[in-house]
Motif scaffolding. Sequence first.
Motif: not given
Length: 243
Positions: A173-190
């Motif tokens: 989900e984009g890039v954090a302030d330090d330039g690293t990718p924002v990672r979301t493991p185990r996504p939750r959806w229906s």
Amino acid sequence: MTPAAHDQVAILAEQREELEAERLRIDKAYSLAVLDHISAKIRAACPEAVYVTFAYHNSRTLDLHGVLGAQPSPLGTCPELWDNRGEDEDEHPLDCIADQIESDIQTALAPYSSPAWASVHRNSAAEGNSWLLELPPADRAARVAELVHEHYPEATALIVDGRAAGRVIEILEGVADDGTPVRTPRPRWSSTCDTALTRLLGQLLALSALADRHLMPLPGDYVHPHGLSTSDQVRLMPLPPTA
């Protein structure tokens, strides 16, 4: 058996396994290519088409019943857009390709391992031997992006594990302030969304032209979020923008 003969048997056995794996891969891709081809023809004649309904027999043959539209509500029934059983008096553009629809759907479902089976479920609105096949979207990658953005509007890419039939490992989900990718493991959806995504990604992986277009190798320093090993089957899928 002499050592030379033993080695020859081992070599041929390995070659046979490789050829069988390649045959299965091609069978899957061919099944989906046939399904995509006839789906485009159905939609050209009937743009509202969403499902093909049919009876399926133990002989692995089918009888085409018709074409249905989208279910208007969770409790509603899918509208019948075309009936192939002679109950419609008016001519319909799909009448001209009825035999091809029946033949191509049967071809798409012929292999036991066909990914097209993931799009088939029982027609709960009808009694007896009645099944629905959901037509694939014209653009699978765009549909994947729509489903993901319903739950993660800022998602820019997916990490997809081809070893698990296209399951999503994590979301970027984009890039954090330090330039690293924002990672979301185990996504939750229906569960409905998860099933649809797994089906679409599995089909995308089975079609090498689509896989090559939409899936990219991961950086060499990628670390699996669950501590598992990775392989070249774990790929990055940038998401196309959605409206």
